[in-house]
Every structure is written in structure tokens, then in C-alpha cells.
Design an enzyme around this catalytic site. Structure first.
Site, short mmCIF file in Angstrom:
data_model
loop_
_atom_site.label_atom_id
_atom_site.label_comp_id
_atom_site.label_asym_id
_atom_site.label_seq_id
_atom_site.Cartn_x
_atom_site.Cartn_y
_atom_site.Cartn_z
N ASP A 1 1.01 -1.38 -0.01
CA ASP A 1 -0.05 -0.08 -0.03
C ASP A 1 0.94 1.23 -0.02
O ASP A 1 1.82 1.38 0.86
CB ASP A 1 -1.03 0.07 1.29
CG ASP A 1 -1.93 -1.00 1.27
OD1 ASP A 1 -2.14 -1.70 0.38
OD2 ASP A 1 -2.92 -0.66 2.12
N HIS B 1 4.60 -7.59 -0.13
CA HIS B 1 4.15 -8.99 -0.70
C HIS B 1 4.78 -9.13 -2.10
O HIS B 1 5.39 -8.27 -2.72
CB HIS B 1 2.45 -8.73 -0.81
CG HIS B 1 1.60 -8.69 0.30
ND1 HIS B 1 0.78 -9.88 0.89
CD2 HIS B 1 1.66 -7.95 1.28
CE1 HIS B 1 0.43 -9.44 1.94
NE2 HIS B 1 0.93 -8.26 2.33
N SER C 1 8.66 3.15 4.83
CA SER C 1 9.95 3.61 3.86
C SER C 1 9.49 3.35 2.39
O SER C 1 8.24 3.74 2.02
CB SER C 1 11.04 2.56 4.16
OG SER C 1 12.31 3.09 3.33
#
EC number: 4.1.1.65
Length: 282
Positions: free
Chosen positions: A89, A145, A249
């Protein structure tokens, strides 16, 4: 405070030591009332949607909350083995092609792929290929992911500084992503080689890789560059958890030339979520 004044002030701070101290604090098992109050205050400050994660009382530390999982089913993974799914995200920072061995950081600033990856031979595999830089803000879900299925063939750990990676730093600190500490995961996928680069930042004390618990946490004092190539690559599925930042980050994806094409609508500032399609076969 303008960008340059902000960066000048940051130059005076011991950023790595500060990050280790903050990291230790986030791993402290504070009394439950203190812990819950801190998590609720952080969620209010940054607008975190608490309905997406388990109840706050399951987290033993603030760090566990920051690297929180999502409730099942909230991030469907785009189908198709040759469709690139967003690994995080976040917001698009830059996309493009690796030209003359360099990636664009921001307008007027670029940096070498070899420095980013800590491996000239590996960087050569991505010369002319597509890349995408994705920024995770404090409010974002902070697990990473796999963007494609395939096999993990190796990893590179590159020690470095821990500058912030917010927009002000990206516009001002030259070669920022090749200066900061980072973990490079190398994959073989249906679209050829792919590198997933997790870049650390100020108070991002650690990056952990779930596919191999033996990989040391980053941000260790006196750390040296390390690399490992697996004799038996590790099979992974698209959308499987790769790892997590224990604060926020940036993630950079690189692809082999002629193999992957990114969606042209991925302009700087566009928001993406885990599993959403970023592109596909060239």
C-alpha cells in the site's frame, strides 16, 4: 521549513543511532494502558483505518502494531501469472526505464542501479528494464508482498544511512535510495528476473524477510554488505508476504528489459494498494 533547511538540520542528527533507539522503544512491552494509548494516538495522527486490522489489544508492542497484518480478504490479488501486483500500500514516486544504468529519483535527480542493488552484475540484468518506486507513508499498511509468483534466487543486504524518504528528502538528497540501508530480494518469475528493494529510512529500524528467517535484521551497528544465492531457490506465490518494515519506507521494483510493461497511468502521487495490477507482460 523549506526542503534544504530541513535536510541541513537532519545532517546534524545521528540518524542510524536514533533509528536503533526508536526501534528499541517500539519493541518495548509497555504497560497495556500506555501501549493502547500510544497506538490510538498514532492512528488518529496519521488517519489509520483501524477497521482493517485486528483489535489493538493483540499487539504486544508498538512495533507489532506498525507491522500489523490486515484482516483476511481486504486485498484481493490481481489474477494472472504475468500480471504484476502491487507489493505494498503506498503512493507512486516514480516509474520509468533504467536508462544508461540509472533510475530517476525525482525531477533532475537520478542514481545508478548498481549502487542501489549493491551488485553490478545484477544491475546489468535490469539495464533497459522497467522500474517502479513506491513510497509508504506512516499511515500505510507496512507489510510487503511478492508482486509475482516464482522463486527467490537470492538476496543482497546493503548497509547505509537512514535518511527520511519523504517527498522533501526525495527532492533534495541526491542518490537517496542508493545511500540508505536496503534489502534486495531477487526473484525469477514468469516475466523473468525481478528485484524487490526494501529501502530503510529514519526510524525504520528494521526490515525483516519472512521467506527466510535466517536473514539478519537490518540497521545493525557495524554491519557489512552481505549477499546470498540459494542453491535451491525458494518457491513463492504472488501476493504471499515477503516481509515487513518495522516503520515505513520505500519499495522499488525492477524488471528485465522487454519483459514487463507498467501501466502508464502510474503517475507520481497515484495511490496503490497491495494486489492491484501495476502492469503485465511487455
Amino acid at each position: 521549513m523549506n526542503d534544504r533547511l530541513f535536510i541541513s538540520a537532519l545532517r546534524l542528527l545521528p540518524k542510524n543511532a536514533l533509528s536503533r533507539a526508536v526501534g528499541a522503544l517500539t519493541r518495548w512491552r509497555a504497560p497495556v494502558p500506555v501501549r493502547l494509548a500510544a497506538m490510538r494516538a498514532f492512528a488518529r495522527r496519521y488517519g489509520i483505518d483501524l477497521s482493517e486490522c485486528p483489535d489493538l489489544d493483540v499487539y504486544r508492542t508498538f512495533g507489532e502494531f506498525f507491522a500489523r497484518p490486515l484482516r483476511p480478504g481486504l486485498r484481493p490479488i490481481a489474477p494472472g501469472e504475468r500480471v504484476v501486483a502491487s507489493p505494498v500500500d503506498g503512493a507512486v514516486s516514480e516509474t520509468g526505464r533504467v536508462e544508461a544504468g540509472r533510475l530517476v529519483q525525482a525531477k533532475g535527480i537520478d542514481y545508478p542501479a548498481a549502487a542501489l542493488l549493491g551488485d553490478e552484475a545484477l544491475a546489468a540484468r535490469f539495464a533497459g528494464g522497467a522500474y517502479a518506486t513506491l513510497y509508504l507513508a506512516p499511515k500505510d499498511y507496512h507489510r510487503i508482498h511478492f508482486p509475482l509468483g516464482g522463486k527467490v534466487t537470492g538476496w543482497r543486504y546493503v548497509p547505509g544511512k537512514l535518511w527520511p524518504v519523504n517527498p522533501a528528502s526525495v527532492r533534495t538528497v541526491r542518490g537517496l535510495f542508493a545511500l540508505n540501508e536496503r534489502l534486495v530480494t531477487v526473484l525469477e518469475t514468469p516475466l523473468g528476473a525481478c528485484a524487490v528493494v526494501a529501502v530503510g529510512a529514519t526510524v525504520v529500524g528494521r526490515v525483516c524477510a519472512y521467506y527466510d528467517p535466517s536473514i539478519p535484521f537490518t540497521n545493525l551497528p557495524g554491519a557489512a554488505p552481505r549477499r546470498h544465492d540459494y542453491e535451491t531457490p525458494i518457491p513463492v506465490e504472488k501476493g504471499q508476504e515477503l516481509g515487513a518494515f518495522e516503520m515505513g519506507s520505500t519499495v522499488i521494483l525492477l524488471f528485465e528489459p522487454g519483459k514487463a510493461r507498467l501501466d502508464p497511468r502510474l503517475a507520481p502521487g497515484v495511490r496503490v494498494r497491495v494486489g492491484e495490477p501495476l502492469g503485465g507482460a511487455a
